[in-house]
Design an enzyme around this catalytic site. Structure first.
Site, mmCIF file in Angstrom:
data_model
loop_
_atom_site.group_PDB
_atom_site.id
_atom_site.type_symbol
_atom_site.label_atom_id
_atom_site.label_comp_id
_atom_site.label_asym_id
_atom_site.label_seq_id
_atom_site.Cartn_x
_atom_site.Cartn_y
_atom_site.Cartn_z
ATOM 1 C CG ASP A 68 41.047 39.138 52.327
ATOM 2 O OD1 ASP A 68 41.755 39.965 52.593
ATOM 3 O OD2 ASP A 68 39.851 38.907 52.621
ATOM 4 N N GLY A 128 32.858 38.276 48.075
ATOM 5 C CA GLY A 128 33.794 37.182 48.193
ATOM 6 C C GLY A 128 32.650 35.821 48.197
HETATM 7 P P1 ATP Z 1 35.283 39.297 52.096
HETATM 8 O O1 ATP Z 1 35.877 38.251 51.389
HETATM 9 O O2 ATP Z 1 35.460 40.751 51.549
HETATM 10 O O3 ATP Z 1 34.823 39.232 53.612
HETATM 11 P P2 ATP Z 1 32.406 38.110 51.519
HETATM 12 O O4 ATP Z 1 31.330 38.208 50.462
HETATM 13 O O5 ATP Z 1 33.050 36.760 51.704
HETATM 14 O O6 ATP Z 1 33.532 39.086 51.358
HETATM 15 P P3 ATP Z 1 30.893 38.147 54.007
HETATM 16 O O7 ATP Z 1 30.675 39.050 55.236
HETATM 17 O O8 ATP Z 1 31.223 36.744 54.427
HETATM 18 O O9 ATP Z 1 31.803 38.512 52.889
HETATM 19 O O10 ATP Z 1 29.378 38.162 53.047
HETATM 20 C C1 ATP Z 1 28.820 39.065 52.682
HETATM 21 C C2 ATP Z 1 27.168 39.073 53.350
HETATM 22 O O11 ATP Z 1 26.696 37.824 52.501
HETATM 23 C C3 ATP Z 1 27.156 38.711 54.628
HETATM 24 O O12 ATP Z 1 26.942 39.838 55.332
HETATM 25 C C4 ATP Z 1 25.611 38.091 54.491
HETATM 26 O O13 ATP Z 1 24.381 39.097 54.335
HETATM 27 C C5 ATP Z 1 25.828 37.094 53.216
HETATM 28 N N1 ATP Z 1 26.082 35.866 53.467
HETATM 29 C C6 ATP Z 1 27.464 35.339 53.959
HETATM 30 N N2 ATP Z 1 27.375 34.197 54.232
HETATM 31 C C7 ATP Z 1 26.113 33.805 54.089
HETATM 32 C C8 ATP Z 1 25.325 32.460 54.161
HETATM 33 N N3 ATP Z 1 26.024 31.330 54.678
HETATM 34 N N4 ATP Z 1 23.931 32.451 54.074
HETATM 35 C C9 ATP Z 1 23.435 33.583 53.772
HETATM 36 N N5 ATP Z 1 23.992 34.734 53.401
HETATM 37 C C10 ATP Z 1 25.224 34.928 53.610
#
Ligand code: ATP
Length: 321
Positions: free
Chosen positions: A128, A102
């Site tokens: 989502d 995501g």
């Molecule tokens: P989902 O929609 O399923 O939650 P996502 O990719 O948005 O997926 P997150 O938990 O927000 O899920 O992000 C996954 C990983 O990406 C985090 O555990 C972290 O390692 C990295 N990450 C997220 N946001 C940041 C950020 N602002 N800076 C650096 N790394 C990040």
């Protein structure tokens, strides 16, 4: 480009394996070596990486979860963590990286790419559907189908006992799953973050339905940071209306199971497109499908811009209860 990597990060979503399979087969047939990074960014930090072969991705197209596993990795949010990950990429000779996840995953990947010359391509994989730049994300269709199967079953018992049922679905601060599952499941009312619906609004709609002869009702609710929020709503609604209510929190069952045909096709198309994008020298973009056409979206748009619920569906769901 001689060697690329692929990882799944954040919440898992059915169809991720179809995406990995397509990326591996397209890469290998184009003469590009492809490395699987295990457990998302954790695998980059700990150098948990394996070469992927055609055999490795046999018999996975129908499976949920991710063969590469996933994680939330707080260490990657630090400069030191991303530095370790960048060192691994350099040591492994990985020139391009496919991130299935995501907007959080894309944000982290983009930050890392500021420091090293690696091409990053995002693939939207989350149940989502809350990612800007694609009509649908991998896993959304399967999650909606899971929710409507539950709603169909609950409708039988709700009707028999003349109850109001609150079915709580996932959505991560957005109502995509609730809107689609609510419409396909014939829900009487939706409680989604995009509409500031008060308890009184829910009660008056249910009372109006009752006056029109409805003996049972289904309300689909998007979960908040605290899953189980529907219990509070149900209690209040029963107190105000006197209607007997029950709650069903679907939770993680929505994440698992065999991907639908739509998610297998979407995962396959986007996995192939991601490899092609890297081979064409693209970087810093997410591949998506908008209006049936492939679209590249700058990674920063995926967290800076908000994807809206389909206004037509929102309007219809208000009419068809
Ligand atoms: P989902 O929609 O399923 O939650 P996502 O990719 O948005 O997926 P997150 O938990 O927000 O899920 O992000 C996954 C990983 O990406 C985090 O555990 C972290 O390692 C990295 N990450 C997220 N946001 C940041 C950020 N602002 N800076 C650096 N790394 C990040």
């Amino acid at each position: 480009m001689k060697r690329i990597g692929i990882l799944t990060s954040g919440g898992d979503a059915p169809g991720m394996n179809a995406c990995i399979r397509a990326a591996v087969r397209v890469a290998l047939s184009s003469g590009i070596e492809i490395m699987g990074i295990r457990r998302g960014y954790m695998g980059l930090i700990t150098n948990d990486i394996l070469p992927l072969t055609r055999d490795e991705v046999s018999n996975i197209i129908h499976t949920g979860g991710s063969i590469l596993e996933s994680s939330r990795c707080p260490e990657f949010e630090t400069d030191e963590g991303r530095q370790k990950a960048a060192t691994t990429l350099r040591n492994q000779g990985i020139e391009g990286l496919i991130l299935i996840g995501g907007d959080g995953t894309f944000r982290g990947g983009a930050k890392m790419a500021e420091k090293i010359p690696v091409g990053i391509i995002g693939v939207p994989g989350t149940i989502d559907n809350d990612v800007y730049g694609t009509d649908f994300t991998i896993g959304f269709d399967t999650a909606v189908n899971c929710a409507i199967q539950a709603i169909d079953r609950i409708r039988d018992t709700a009707r028999t006992f003349e109850r109001v049922f609150f079915v709580e679905v996932m959505g991560h601060h957005t109502g995509f799953i609730a809107l689609h599952a609510g419409m396909a499941g014939g829900a009487d009312s939706l409680v989604i973050p995009e509409d500031r619906v008060g308890i009184e609004d829910i009660c008056s709609r249910l009372q109006e339905g009752h006056r029109l002869g409805k003996k049972s009702a289904i309300v689909v609710v998007t979960e908040t940071e605290n899953p189980g929020y529907s219990y509070q709503i149900a209690q209040e609604v029963t107190r105000i209306t006197g209607f007997e209510s029950r709650v069903c929190v679907l939770g993680h069952v929505q994440r698992g199971g065999n991907p639908t045909a739509a998610d297998r096709v979407l995962g396959t198309v986007l996995g192939a497109s991601a490899v092609q994008a890297l081979a064409d020298g693209k970087k810093g973009v997410m591949v998506g499908i908008v209006g049936g056409k492939q679209k590249y979206t700058p990674l920063e748009d995926t967290w800076e811009k908000e994807k809206e619920l389909n206004p037509r569906l929102r309007q219809l769901v208000q009419l068809l209860w």
